[in-house]
Design a protein around this motif. Structure first.
Motif, PDB file in Angstrom:
ATOM      1  N   VAL A  88       0.822  -1.202   0.000  1.00  0.00           N
ATOM      2  CA  VAL A  88       0.000   0.000   0.000  1.00  0.00           C
ATOM      3  C   VAL A  88       0.859   1.256   0.000  1.00  0.00           C
ATOM      4  O   VAL A  88       0.573   2.233  -0.689  1.00  0.00           O
ATOM      5  CB  VAL A  88      -0.941  -0.009   1.225  1.00  0.00           C
ATOM      6  CG1 VAL A  88      -1.729   1.290   1.318  1.00  0.00           C
ATOM      7  CG2 VAL A  88      -1.888  -1.199   1.155  1.00  0.00           C
ATOM      8  N   VAL A  89       1.911   1.243   0.793  1.00  0.00           N
ATOM      9  CA  VAL A  89       2.795   2.406   0.906  1.00  0.00           C
ATOM     10  C   VAL A  89       4.189   1.916   1.313  1.00  0.00           C
ATOM     11  O   VAL A  89       4.326   0.916   2.026  1.00  0.00           O
ATOM     12  CB  VAL A  89       2.244   3.426   1.928  1.00  0.00           C
ATOM     13  CG1 VAL A  89       2.113   2.820   3.308  1.00  0.00           C
ATOM     14  CG2 VAL A  89       3.122   4.668   1.992  1.00  0.00           C
ATOM     15  N   GLU A  90       5.194   2.618   0.849  1.00  0.00           N
ATOM     16  CA  GLU A  90       6.572   2.384   1.277  1.00  0.00           C
ATOM     17  C   GLU A  90       7.082   3.676   1.893  1.00  0.00           C
ATOM     18  O   GLU A  90       6.828   4.766   1.360  1.00  0.00           O
ATOM     19  CB  GLU A  90       7.442   1.988   0.082  1.00  0.00           C
ATOM     20  CG  GLU A  90       8.895   1.704   0.433  1.00  0.00           C
ATOM     21  CD  GLU A  90       9.698   1.294  -0.788  1.00  0.00           C
ATOM     22  OE1 GLU A  90       9.732   0.084  -1.101  1.00  0.00           O
ATOM     23  OE2 GLU A  90      10.273   2.203  -1.437  1.00  0.00           O
ATOM     24  N   PHE A  91       7.774   3.590   3.009  1.00  0.00           N
ATOM     25  CA  PHE A  91       8.236   4.803   3.665  1.00  0.00           C
ATOM     26  C   PHE A  91       9.534   4.525   4.423  1.00  0.00           C
ATOM     27  O   PHE A  91       9.861   3.380   4.746  1.00  0.00           O
ATOM     28  CB  PHE A  91       7.173   5.378   4.595  1.00  0.00           C
ATOM     29  CG  PHE A  91       6.648   4.421   5.636  1.00  0.00           C
ATOM     30  CD1 PHE A  91       7.051   4.523   6.963  1.00  0.00           C
ATOM     31  CD2 PHE A  91       5.732   3.423   5.304  1.00  0.00           C
ATOM     32  CE1 PHE A  91       6.566   3.657   7.932  1.00  0.00           C
ATOM     33  CE2 PHE A  91       5.239   2.555   6.268  1.00  0.00           C
ATOM     34  CZ  PHE A  91       5.653   2.668   7.591  1.00  0.00           C
ATOM     35  N   SER A  92      10.261   5.590   4.691  1.00  0.00           N
ATOM     36  CA  SER A  92      11.512   5.454   5.426  1.00  0.00           C
ATOM     37  C   SER A  92      11.700   6.651   6.333  1.00  0.00           C
ATOM     38  O   SER A  92      11.181   7.745   6.080  1.00  0.00           O
ATOM     39  CB  SER A  92      12.696   5.321   4.461  1.00  0.00           C
ATOM     40  OG  SER A  92      12.767   6.443   3.603  1.00  0.00           O
ATOM     41  N   GLY A  93      12.441   6.428   7.413  1.00  0.00           N
ATOM     42  CA  GLY A  93      12.682   7.495   8.371  1.00  0.00           C
ATOM     43  C   GLY A  93      13.343   6.953   9.609  1.00  0.00           C
ATOM     44  O   GLY A  93      13.844   5.812   9.627  1.00  0.00           O
TER      45      GLY A  93
END
Length: 284
Positions: A88-93
């Motif tokens: 659904v979503v890819e994210f980084s942090g």
């Protein structure tokens, strides 16, 4: 579908702050002990069922509260259909932020996606009928705006947001005023520009609501036969809303009466959360 209701809104920031404070309290004793505060991570959300996604913008803002530099790359917008197993979503942090905000972000998105999915299922059942699906005020206190955004994502129509944007004269109001006509008259005198909906339970009440000039007439807990007669009597003189104990087994029959709207409280008061899983792909 992008919803302007969630852009730059203080009410949303306040809501997220309360939700995060509820979960974090004095600190995440597990994550803060295990994860170095300088570590970063890449993560994904994966749909574990098929349905309609909603709430990704809210989820993003949850993560941004703990890491303003979060990189958020959604593959879907609110209202899009997703299949089981799709990312659904890819994210980084910051790794701590991603883990600490995980449950709060998922709680928002899973509830909203569950509402959107249920709404869409009902909307699809009514294909070929002009009736539109309405939500109600049967929402979790504090979450009404998000619940109603989710209904829109699923193809439904928002009814009144609260007690202030539509006058709804129900049985207790009618009893207190003495009659439908008196109740309508009093609302018109005090709020001449507001639309008025009147709850009715039989044809005599329908006739009185029509005579009083109601804008919308609710046909509450009527049989399909009585509702059909009511819609015929009303014609185009007012809009009609069917309400009360409408199930997936009866909704097409109800739509067949010709009503303009069908309200379904279960869209928001009996939500089954949409199954989404957060998976860490790498830590660096």
């Amino acid at each position: 579908m992008i919803f302007p209701e969630v852009s730059n809104q203080k009410w949303l920031d306040d809501l997220i702050d309360v939700a995060l404070a509820e979960d974090i309290g004095g600190g995440d004793v597990t994550t803060e002990a295990v994860i170095d505060d300088q570590k970063k991570t890449k993560a994904v959300w994966v749909a574990k069922q098929a349905g309609i996604i909603a709430g990704l913008q809210i989820a993003q803002r949850v993560f941004e509260k703990l890491d303003e530099n979060i990189e958020w790359h959604p593959f879907f917008n609110g209202g899009d259909e997703v299949r089981t197993g799709e990312t659904v979503v890819e994210f980084s942090g910051n790794c701590r932020a991603v883990l600490i905000a995980e449950r709060t972000a998922l709680n928002f998105a899973q509830r909203m996606s569950g509402i959107a999915t249920k709404t869409n299922e009902i909307v699809r059942e009514l294909k070929g009928f002009p009736a539109k699906i309405l939500d109600t005020r049967k929402t979790v206190p504090g979450l009404r705006k998000l619940d109603k955004i989710a209904v829109k994502a699923g193809g439904g129509v928002n009814h009144r947001m609260g007690l202030y944007d539509l006058a709804m004269i129900k049985d207790n109001h009618i009893q207190a005023a003495g009659s439908i006509s008196k109740a309508v008259e009093r609302v018109r005198a005090k709020n001449p520009d507001i639309r008025i909906e009147v709850e009715t339970t039989n044809l005599e009440e329908v006739d009185e609501a029509l005579k009083s000039g109601a804008d919308i007439i609710m046909l509450d807990n009527m049989s399909v036969e009585m509702m059909t007669k009511a819609v015929e009597r009303i014609g185009t003189r007012a809009e009609t809303e069917a309400s009360g104990n409408i199930t997936s087994k009866t909704i097409r029959e109800v739509a067949g009466t010709g009503v303009n709207f069908i309200s379904v409280g279960a869209l928001t008061h009996s939500v089954q959360a949409f199954d989404i899983s957060q998976r860490i792909k790498e830590i660096f």
